[in-house]
Design a protein around this motif. Structure first.
Motif, PDB file in Angstrom:
ATOM      1  N   GLN A 190      -5.253   9.847  -4.303  1.00 42.95           N
ATOM      2  CA  GLN A 190      -4.799  10.703  -3.211  1.00 42.95           C
ATOM      3  C   GLN A 190      -4.355  12.047  -3.785  1.00 42.95           C
ATOM      4  OE1 GLN A 190      -2.127   8.407  -0.414  1.00 42.95           O
ATOM      5  NE2 GLN A 190      -2.406   6.796  -1.948  1.00 42.95           N
ATOM      6  N   GLY A 215      -7.360  -1.961  -0.740  1.00 40.65           N
ATOM      7  CA  GLY A 215      -6.109  -1.848  -0.011  1.00 40.65           C
ATOM      8  C   GLY A 215      -5.051  -2.739  -0.599  1.00 40.65           C
ATOM      9  N   ASN A 220      -6.282   2.194  -6.838  1.00 41.78           N
ATOM     10  CA  ASN A 220      -6.486   2.604  -5.457  1.00 41.78           C
ATOM     11  C   ASN A 220      -7.195   3.955  -5.403  1.00 41.78           C
ATOM     12  OD1 ASN A 220      -5.235   3.864  -2.719  1.00 41.78           O
ATOM     13  ND2 ASN A 220      -5.344   1.644  -2.617  1.00 41.78           N
ATOM     14  N   THR A 276       0.952   5.239   0.654  1.00 44.13           N
ATOM     15  CA  THR A 276       0.189   6.296   1.317  1.00 44.13           C
ATOM     16  C   THR A 276       0.972   7.598   1.271  1.00 44.13           C
ATOM     17  OG1 THR A 276      -0.756   4.655   2.824  1.00 44.13           O
ATOM     18  CG2 THR A 276      -1.005   6.971   3.427  1.00 44.13           C
ATOM     19  N   THR A 289      -2.539   7.661  -7.927  1.00 46.99           N
ATOM     20  CA  THR A 289      -3.183   6.392  -7.651  1.00 46.99           C
ATOM     21  C   THR A 289      -2.293   5.273  -8.175  1.00 46.99           C
ATOM     22  OG1 THR A 289      -5.194   5.055  -7.936  1.00 46.99           O
ATOM     23  CG2 THR A 289      -4.555   6.474  -9.779  1.00 46.99           C
ATOM     24  N   ALA A 293       0.858  -1.178   0.000  1.00 51.47           N
ATOM     25  CA  ALA A 293       0.000   0.000   0.000  1.00 51.47           C
ATOM     26  C   ALA A 293       0.895   1.229   0.000  1.00 51.47           C
ATOM     27  CB  ALA A 293      -0.904   0.004   1.228  1.00 51.47           C
ATOM     28  N   SER A 297      -7.054   0.902   2.466  1.00 54.76           N
ATOM     29  CA  SER A 297      -6.923   2.285   2.013  1.00 54.76           C
ATOM     30  C   SER A 297      -8.261   2.962   1.772  1.00 54.76           C
ATOM     31  CB  SER A 297      -6.097   2.347   0.728  1.00 54.76           C
ATOM     32  OG  SER A 297      -6.692   1.549  -0.280  1.00 54.76           O
TER      33      SER A 297
END
Length: 712
Positions: free
Chosen positions: A368, A501, A365, A33, A355, A31, A479
Motif C-alpha cells: 500500500q 487477505g 500483503n 488497511t 506491507t 488485515a 485485500s
C-alpha cells in the motif's frame, strides 16, 4: 497435438502458496488497511531549526528559528543528512545517518562556527525517547566538536573501508550486547553529483559504545549479482519462525536486502545468530541460507545467493526501483511489518510503501502506498518542489493556486548537499527515500495501528519523523484479487486467481485440495467450509490458508467490476470488487519468476541448471518446448464448469517471441483445468543465456519479465 503432462504437480510449483503456520492463534491474523490522508510529518529530526519555518522568513534579516528537539548542529555539527537507520540496543534506540553536512560552508542556514569537513561521512547517535509525540531527542556520539564518524578500519584482508559519498551505514542490529552495522560501500564518485554504484558491496562491522571503536568483519554480499548489497537486519527470537525452525541453532538473524541501487526487488536470507558474525558454521561452511521460493506451502532455502528470489516485488518486478527497506515483528498483531521506497517508474506511484505478512518470507500483503510526495502534500510544504518546464510540473497542487508558469518552485529551499551548482537549493527538487521504522514508537490501540518512521527529503537535506495510520480488522478480509501467475489485477473466466487477505480460512488451516475433495469427477467448490464466488458463480478452490486462497474462476463470461466473495467456515464472508475481462493472459512461472514454467518435449523441466539442480536443463535452438499459461480465454471446446477434464484449442495461435524473434507455435490449447499449453519451436538463431519470452493474443500480452534459458 498436446504433449502429455502431469498438471497437478506443475500447478503446485506454479501458483504461489501461503505458509502453513498462521501468525496468531485464536482469531487469526488481522488485515491492515492504510487510512487515506493519515500520513503526516511530525517534525524534523536534524539541524537546529525547522527548515519549513526558516524558509518562510529566509529573505528577512532575521529568519525565524523553530528549534528542533535535538539541536544537532550545536551539539554535533550535524546540519543535514539522509538514510536514517534505527534499531534497539540495550534499552536505547541507536540511530545512524547517511552522508552528512555540517556548519562549514552553510552560513546562510546556521550561525554555528565549525570548520570541520564531513566529507559525506556518517554520524551515529542514541536516544532514550519512548514516544514519538515527545520529540526524538538524539544524543550523538561525538569526537571533539563534531559527531563521531562511522569509520570502520580496513577489512581483514587489508582493504580500506570507503565511507565517502553514498557509502553509508545501511543496517543495524543488537546481538548479545554488541552493535552490528551493515555497511554499504564500494561507490565510486564520478564528479558533478554522478556516482558509479555498480561495485557496491555490504560489509559487517561492529561498534563499541564505551570505547567508541569500530571493527570490520566479513563481506555479506557483492554486486553485480548480489541481492544484499543494501542489507537490513532483524533478530528473530527462538520459536518465532515456527517449529522446526528454518535454521538451527536459534535465534535466527534475518537479512532483508536489495541489490543494485534503486534497481532491485526485496530479498531475504537467514543465518543462525551464533554464526552471524563469522558467516560460517562449525565446519567452516557458509551458514547463510537464501529464500528460494515456496514448495507445498513451505519456504525453501538455498546456500547459493544466485538462487534467491524476491519476497516482495516493486510495482514493476521487471524494472524495480527499491533502495531501502525496514522491517520488524509486531507481537500484538502477530505480523511482520515492512516499509520500503519504490514505485519510481512514475511520479504518481513513487514513494513509501507498506506491507505485512504472517511470516518473514510471506505471503506479503499487496503493498500500500502510504506516502507520495504530491498526493500527501509533501511537495511545496516540507519538500522543495521545482520544475524547469511546464512539462515537468507533474504536481500542480504543490504550487499556490493559479501559479503554473515555468520555471517555478514552492516549499523550503535548502540546505542541499554537495556542490551548490549541481544541487542548487533553488533548482533541485526534493525526494522521498530511505524510510526507517521506529519500532518502539508503534501504537496498537483498538482498531488502529499507528506506525512511525523516518525518511529523507533531499531538499531540504533533512530527515523527518512521519506517522501513518491503519485500520485493524479481523476477518475475513480480502485485500487483493489477482491473476495467480502474473499478479495482474485483471481476472478472467476459467483463470487461476489468488485471493489475499486475512482470516480467509480457519486459523492454522492451510492445505491444497486432495483426492477425497473430488466428487463425481468435479473440482471442489469448498475446502474445509471455505468457498468463493466470482460474479455470483461458484469458483473452484485449490488452496486455502488464512492469508491466501487460490481458485479457478468459473468459465462464465464476465467483464467490468465483479464481486469476489469468500466465505469462511460456511458463515462469515468478505467481498472485494475486482476487474474482469475476457482474457488475462499470463505465463506460469517457477518460484515467482522470472523463469516460465516450461518443459522439454519429454516432460523434463526446462530452466537453468541452478533453478532445480539435477532436474532443470536449458533449451536448445530449434527444439520444441512446452510453455504453460493461464487466462487465455475460450477454446474450441466449451469448458464444462467444475469438470476436471478440460481441452480445446484457441481460435488462433498466439504470437510467441523468444529473444525478440517470432517462434513457431505448433499447438495452443487447454490441457487441464485452467492450464494452457503452448508447443513452441525455439528460433534457430536464439543466442545462449536467459531470453525474454512474450505471448500476444486477442490484443493483450502476457506479463513482462519472463524468460527461458537457452544453451547450444
Amino acid at each position: 497435438m498436446a504433449l502429455s503432462f502431469s498438471w497437478a504437480a506443475l500447478l503446485a510449483a506454479m501458483i504461489s502458496l501461503a505458509p502453513l503456520a498462521d501468525a496468531q492463534s485464536g482469531k487469526g491474523s488481522p488485515a491492515l488497511t492504510y487510512i487515506p490522508g493519515s500520513s503526516v510529518r511530525l517534525y524534523q529530526v536534524n539541524g537546529d531549526c525547522d527548515w519549513v519555518e526558516w524558509d518562510a522568513t529566509i529573505t528577512n534579516k532575521s529568519p525565524t528559528c523553530k528549534p528542533t528537539a535535538s539541536q544537532t548542529v550545536t551539539n554535533a555539527d550535524v546540519l543535514g543528512d539522509d538514510v536514517p537507520v534505527a534499531f534497539e540496543h540495550n534499552g536505547e534506540l541507536i540511530v545512524t545517518f547517511g552522508d552528512t553536512i555540517g556548519a562549514a560552508g552553510y552560513t546562510a542556514w546556521t550561525s554555528v562556527q565549525n570548520s570541520f569537513g564531513w566529507g559525506a561521512h556518517d554520524p551515529i547517535a542514541r536516544s532514550t525517547t519512548m514516544n514519538a509525540a515527545d520529540g526524538l531527542l538524539l544524543n550523538f556520539f561525538v569526537n571533539g566538536k563534531h559527531g563521531l564518524e562511522v569509520l570502520p578500519p580496513p577489512e581483514p584482508n587489508g582493504t580500506p573501508v570507503d565511507m565517502g559519498i553514498d557509502n553509508i551505514p545501511h543496517a543495524g542490529v543488537s546481538l548479545n550486547g554488541t552493535i552490528y552495522l551493515g555497511i554499504k560501500t564500494g561507490n565510486v564518485p564520478l564528479g558533478d553529483g554522478n556516482n558509479d554504484q555498480s561495485h557496491d558491496y555490504s560489509l559487517l562491522a561492529t561498534f563499541d559504545e564505551t570505547t567508541q571503536a569500530f571493527t570490520s568483519g566479513r563481506t555479506i554480499s557483492t554486486l553485480p549479482n548480489g541481492h544484499f548489497a543494501g542489507p537490513t537486519f532483524y533478530l528473530a527470537a527462538a520459536g518465532l519462525l515456527g517449529t522446526p525452525p528454518p535454521v538451527s541453532p536459534e535465534p535466527v538473524m534475518l537479512i532483508y536486502g536489495v541489490g543494485a541501487f534503486r534497481a532491485s526487488n526485496i530479498y531475504l536470507s537467514i543465518i543462525p545468530s551464533s554464526e552471524f558474525a563469522s558467516g560460517v558454521d562449525l565446519s567452516g561452511n557458509a551458514a547463510t541460507r537464501y529464500f528460494s521460493g515456496m514448495s507445498n506451502g513451505q519456504p525453501t532455502w538455498s546456500s547459493s545467493e544466485s538462487s534467491a528470489v524476491p519476497v516482495v516485488n516493486d510495482l514493476d518486478p521487471a524494472n524495480p526501483t527499491v533502495s531501502n527497506v525496514s522491517v520488524f515483528y509486531s507481537q500484538p498483531l502477530g505480523l511482520w511489518l515492512m516499509v520500503y521506497d519504490g514505485g519510481r517508474n512514475a511520479a504518481s506511484t513513487e514513494g513509501v510503501y507498506f506491507t505485512y505478512a504472517p511470516q518473514p518470507w510471506g505471503p506479503w500483503n499487496t503493498p500500500q502506498l502510504v506516502f507520495n510526495g504530491c498526493r500527501d502534500k509533501g511537495f511545496g510544504n516540507f519538500i522543495f518542489y521545482y520544475y524547469a518546464t511546464a512539462a515537468e510540473n507533474n504536481c500542480p497542487s504543490a504550487m499556490p493556486a493559479g501559479v503554473a508558469s515555468a520555471p517555478n518552485s514552492a516549499g523550503p529551499a535548502g540546505p542541499t548537499i554537495g556542490v551548490q551548482t549541481v544541487n542548487d537549493p533553488n533548482a533541485t527538487r526534493g525526494a522521498v527515500y530511505a524510510p526507517s521504522l521506529v519500532e518502539r514508537f508503534t501504537i496498537v490501540s483498538g482498531s488502529t495501528l499507528k506506525l512511525f518512521y523516518m525518511f529523507a527529503t533531499w531538499n531540504p537535506y533533512a530527515v523527518v519523523m512521519m506517522e501513518s495510520d491503519f485500520n485493524i480488522a479481523y476477518g475475513p478480509v480480502i485485500s487483493g484479487v489477482a491473476n495467480a501467475a502474473s499478479g495482474s489485477p485483471s481476472i478472467a473466466p476459467n483463470t487461476w486467481v489468488a485471493i489475499t487477505g486475512a482470516s480467509l480460512a480457519p486459523a492454522g488451516d492451510s492445505r491444497t485440495w486432495q483426492g477425497a475433495d473430488f466428487v463425481g469427477n468435479q473440482m471442489p467448490a469448498q475446502l474445509d467450509k471455505v468457498s468463493a464466488t466470482v460474479n455470483g458463480k461458484s469458483a473452484y478452490v485449490y488452496y486455502i490458508s488464512p492469508a491466501q486462497i487460490n481458485i479457478l474462476t468459473p468459465p462464465d463470461a464476465m467483464s467490468g467490476a465483479v464481486q469476489v466473495v469468500v466465505t469462511n467456515n460456511g458463515a462469515a464472508s468478505a467481498s472485494f470488487t475486482a476487474q474482469a475481462q475476457a482474457l488475462s493472459p499470463s505465463f506460469f512461472v517457477f518460484n515467482g519468476g522470472p523463469y516460465i514454467a516450461a518443459t522439454h518435449a519429454d516432460g523434463s523441466l526446462l530452466g537453468p541448471a541452478s533453478l532445480y539442480p539435477g532436474s532443470t536443463t536449458p533449451a536448445k535452438p530449434g527444439e520444441t518446448i512446452v510453455l504453460y499459461a493461464n487466462g487465455f480465454g475460450q477454446t474450441s471446446t466449451p469448458v464444462v464448469s467444475g469438470s476436471v477434464v478440460q481441452s480445446g484449442t484457441l481460435a488462433t495461435l498466439p504470437v510467441v517471441k523468444i529473444g525478440g524473434a517470432t517462434a513457431t507455435v505448433q499447438f495452443a490449447g487447454l490441457v487441464s483445468p485452467g492450464e494452457f499449453q503452448f508447443n513452441v519451436v525455439v528460433p534457430g538463431g536464439t543466442p545462449d543465456g536467459d531470453q525474454p519470452v512474450t505471448a500476444t493474443y486477442g490484443g493483450l500480452t502476457a506479463q513482462a519479465g519472463t524468460s527461458i534459458t537457452i544453451q547450444h
